[in-house]
Design a protein around this motif. Sequence first.
Motif, mmCIF file in Angstrom:
data_model
loop_
_atom_site.group_PDB
_atom_site.id
_atom_site.type_symbol
_atom_site.label_atom_id
_atom_site.label_comp_id
_atom_site.label_asym_id
_atom_site.label_seq_id
_atom_site.Cartn_x
_atom_site.Cartn_y
_atom_site.Cartn_z
ATOM 1 N N GLY A 25 0.806 -1.216 0.000
ATOM 2 C CA GLY A 25 0.000 0.000 0.000
ATOM 3 C C GLY A 25 0.840 1.267 0.000
ATOM 4 N N ILE A 26 1.853 1.325 0.858
ATOM 5 C CA ILE A 26 2.659 2.539 0.924
ATOM 6 C C ILE A 26 3.577 2.670 -0.292
ATOM 7 C CG2 ILE A 26 2.555 2.641 3.425
ATOM 8 C CD1 ILE A 26 5.402 1.562 3.507
ATOM 9 N N MET A 27 3.980 1.528 -0.880
ATOM 10 C CA MET A 27 4.779 1.607 -2.104
ATOM 11 C C MET A 27 3.968 2.221 -3.236
ATOM 12 S SD MET A 27 6.865 -2.022 -2.056
ATOM 13 C CE MET A 27 7.369 -1.863 -3.771
ATOM 14 N N LEU A 28 2.672 1.949 -3.273
ATOM 15 C CA LEU A 28 1.818 2.544 -4.287
ATOM 16 C C LEU A 28 1.702 4.056 -4.083
ATOM 17 C CD1 LEU A 28 0.149 1.777 -6.742
ATOM 18 C CD2 LEU A 28 -1.816 1.422 -5.241
ATOM 19 N N ALA A 29 1.590 4.481 -2.813
ATOM 20 C CA ALA A 29 1.552 5.911 -2.516
ATOM 21 C C ALA A 29 2.875 6.580 -2.879
ATOM 22 C CB ALA A 29 1.237 6.129 -1.039
ATOM 23 N N MET A 30 3.988 5.900 -2.581
ATOM 24 C CA MET A 30 5.295 6.440 -2.927
ATOM 25 C C MET A 30 5.480 6.512 -4.438
ATOM 26 S SD MET A 30 9.048 4.989 -1.872
ATOM 27 C CE MET A 30 8.597 4.911 -0.156
ATOM 28 N N PHE A 31 4.988 5.493 -5.132
ATOM 29 C CA PHE A 31 5.077 5.488 -6.593
ATOM 30 C C PHE A 31 4.325 6.672 -7.188
ATOM 31 C CE2 PHE A 31 3.393 4.092 -10.753
ATOM 32 C CZ PHE A 31 4.577 3.869 -11.417
ATOM 33 N N LEU A 32 3.213 7.036 -6.571
ATOM 34 C CA LEU A 32 2.420 8.173 -7.041
ATOM 35 C C LEU A 32 3.262 9.447 -7.051
ATOM 36 C CD1 LEU A 32 -0.562 8.969 -7.792
ATOM 37 C CD2 LEU A 32 -0.847 9.592 -5.399
ATOM 38 N N ALA A 33 4.000 9.690 -5.960
ATOM 39 C CA ALA A 33 4.825 10.894 -5.877
ATOM 40 C C ALA A 33 6.083 10.773 -6.728
ATOM 41 C CB ALA A 33 5.206 11.162 -4.420
ATOM 42 N N ALA A 34 6.714 9.592 -6.737
ATOM 43 C CA ALA A 34 7.959 9.409 -7.488
ATOM 44 C C ALA A 34 7.725 9.516 -8.989
ATOM 45 C CB ALA A 34 8.579 8.056 -7.144
ATOM 46 N N LEU A 35 6.620 8.943 -9.481
ATOM 47 C CA LEU A 35 6.328 9.008 -10.913
ATOM 48 C C LEU A 35 6.099 10.439 -11.360
ATOM 49 C CD1 LEU A 35 5.735 7.434 -13.552
ATOM 50 C CD2 LEU A 35 3.331 7.411 -12.864
ATOM 51 N N VAL A 152 10.666 0.882 -6.249
ATOM 52 C CA VAL A 152 9.652 1.876 -6.634
ATOM 53 C C VAL A 152 10.284 2.969 -7.480
ATOM 54 C CG1 VAL A 152 8.069 3.642 -5.765
ATOM 55 C CG2 VAL A 152 8.190 1.419 -4.652
ATOM 56 N N PHE A 153 11.426 3.465 -7.023
ATOM 57 C CA PHE A 153 12.094 4.517 -7.784
ATOM 58 C C PHE A 153 12.631 3.996 -9.107
ATOM 59 C CE2 PHE A 153 12.110 6.569 -3.632
ATOM 60 C CZ PHE A 153 11.815 7.877 -3.976
ATOM 61 N N MET A 154 13.012 2.729 -9.148
ATOM 62 C CA MET A 154 13.495 2.164 -10.401
ATOM 63 C C MET A 154 12.374 2.143 -11.439
ATOM 64 S SD MET A 154 15.160 -1.582 -11.219
ATOM 65 C CE MET A 154 13.652 -2.449 -10.787
ATOM 66 N N VAL A 155 11.197 1.653 -11.037
ATOM 67 C CA VAL A 155 10.074 1.596 -11.974
ATOM 68 C C VAL A 155 9.667 2.997 -12.416
ATOM 69 C CG1 VAL A 155 7.662 0.914 -12.258
ATOM 70 C CG2 VAL A 155 9.248 -0.589 -11.051
ATOM 71 N N SER A 156 9.538 3.912 -11.466
ATOM 72 C CA SER A 156 9.126 5.272 -11.816
ATOM 73 C C SER A 156 10.195 5.980 -12.637
ATOM 74 C CB SER A 156 8.822 6.079 -10.552
ATOM 75 O OG SER A 156 9.983 6.228 -9.751
ATOM 76 N N SER A 157 11.466 5.693 -12.345
ATOM 77 C CA SER A 157 12.555 6.324 -13.079
ATOM 78 C C SER A 157 12.632 5.840 -14.513
ATOM 79 C CB SER A 157 13.892 6.068 -12.365
ATOM 80 O OG SER A 157 13.891 6.629 -11.087
ATOM 81 N N VAL A 158 12.336 4.542 -14.704
ATOM 82 C CA VAL A 158 12.380 3.986 -16.049
ATOM 83 C C VAL A 158 11.133 4.374 -16.846
ATOM 84 C CG1 VAL A 158 12.384 1.851 -17.383
ATOM 85 C CG2 VAL A 158 13.881 2.070 -15.399
ATOM 86 N N VAL A 159 9.971 4.239 -16.207
ATOM 87 C CA VAL A 159 8.705 4.480 -16.900
ATOM 88 C C VAL A 159 8.431 5.972 -17.073
ATOM 89 C CG1 VAL A 159 6.201 4.190 -16.742
ATOM 90 C CG2 VAL A 159 7.718 2.299 -16.151
ATOM 91 N N GLY A 160 8.726 6.778 -16.039
ATOM 92 C CA GLY A 160 8.342 8.181 -16.043
ATOM 93 C C GLY A 160 8.870 8.997 -17.208
ATOM 94 N N PRO A 161 10.195 9.086 -17.386
ATOM 95 C CA PRO A 161 10.706 9.923 -18.473
ATOM 96 C C PRO A 161 10.233 9.485 -19.855
ATOM 97 C CG PRO A 161 12.455 9.381 -16.912
ATOM 98 C CD PRO A 161 11.280 8.542 -16.548
ATOM 99 N N VAL A 162 10.221 8.178 -20.093
ATOM 100 C CA VAL A 162 9.775 7.686 -21.407
ATOM 101 C C VAL A 162 8.292 7.953 -21.598
ATOM 102 C CG1 VAL A 162 9.586 5.665 -22.884
ATOM 103 C CG2 VAL A 162 11.570 5.919 -21.386
ATOM 104 N N LEU A 163 7.493 7.650 -20.560
ATOM 105 C CA LEU A 163 6.054 7.853 -20.660
ATOM 106 C C LEU A 163 5.712 9.329 -20.835
ATOM 107 C CD1 LEU A 163 3.414 6.239 -20.550
ATOM 108 C CD2 LEU A 163 3.333 6.684 -18.081
ATOM 109 N N GLY A 164 6.442 10.199 -20.127
ATOM 110 C CA GLY A 164 6.200 11.628 -20.270
ATOM 111 C C GLY A 164 6.474 12.120 -21.675
#
Length: 412
Positions: A25-35, A152-164
């Motif tokens: 649950g908290i990883m999902l909340a953290m992913f929200l901010a990290a992404l 969490v940061f790995m997924v958001s770091s990989v997905v975020g810039p490309v997805l943006g």
Amino acid sequence: MDKRVEAEAQTAPLTHQDILSILFGIMLAMFLAALDQTIVATAMPTIGRELGDVTHLPWVVTSYLIASTAVTPLYGKLADLHGRRIVLLSGIAIFIVGSVACALAPSLWLLVVARFVQGLGGGGLIALAQTIIADMVSPKERGRYQVYIASVFMVSSVVGPVLGGIISEALHWSVIFWINLPLGAAAYWMTSSSLKRLPRHERPHELDVMGALLITSATTTLLLALSWGGSHYPWASPEILGLVGLSLLLWIGFAWRLRTAAEPLIPLAIFANPVVRDGTIAAGFGMGTFIGLTIYLPLYFETVVGLSAAYSGLGLLPLTCGTVLGATISGRALVRLTHYKRVPMAGLGIALVGMLVLTVFVGQMSLMPFGLLLALVSFGLGTMLPVATVAIQNAVLHHQLGTATAVMNFFR
């Protein structure tokens, strides 16, 4: 004995299954901010062109950083006073409201205001997630669970810039904010149910409202001076000097409040602790380097190198993935090594050498060696992050975990 303390003492220990349920649950909340931190970077040039204001584009990032930075200590204190669950849920709700306002913003300045609201919610999500992990596991095991944070940061770091980059080119930049709605709703639902089983460590105290106002005002004026200086006004202009002077007065007022208040926002014992002090300073400089690179590298790739928004996002992968790899290795070393600080010391030495080479030869090398150097720099910075977090949390009393973790994230 306080009833809350009695209840805490009677709470049954969490099983591994309970920990994993809360952790998800908290990883999902953290992913929200990290992404949100990574997905916006590559879309910024497109946002500036479509809203017709490239000059003030940095405010899209700056407003979020001002808000999230200023309220981080407040989130930590509130979590220590009233519990992690209600404070985390409030942060998620504010973040969702800010995301809707960002998606609907018709002009750059309204987007800046909406990003400020979004930052008010996102400012506490990562710090609270780290605090909750410290609530659940023993000090010896905290380093191992830093690997989950790194993932969490790995997924958001990989997905975020490309997805943006892809969204801003193929769809519309507002979609990067609309996707926060389903993510935020899922995070709210998961944390609302899972955190009911979290052990309670809060104490019945009063919030230092005056201290909160002073630190928020001091931080805001300082960040405004640093943001406007050299761009909107000369560094020696009356406007910048006035902001710096006002910030200095507010910081003096905050220091006075810490010494005189019956229950200050940040207990002096936390500042006096050498582990907290040194770890906070190290984490602040390390994350400052990482955030600066994250914000300006997309602009470098798109305006100097000539890459598209999507390829600019791919160009950030060595930076973001290297940080996660370094944090993962360092987190595992915390559990197995006695002298675990040697890992970040070696990593920071590598990062320093890499930054020196980049500084001297930037613009003179191809993308391949440039990316390799970025990976080395980020790897070195990543080795420091879990060590600083765990060391700081292990150095304070349990009911001060939220405040100490928030102070570290505030300076970061």
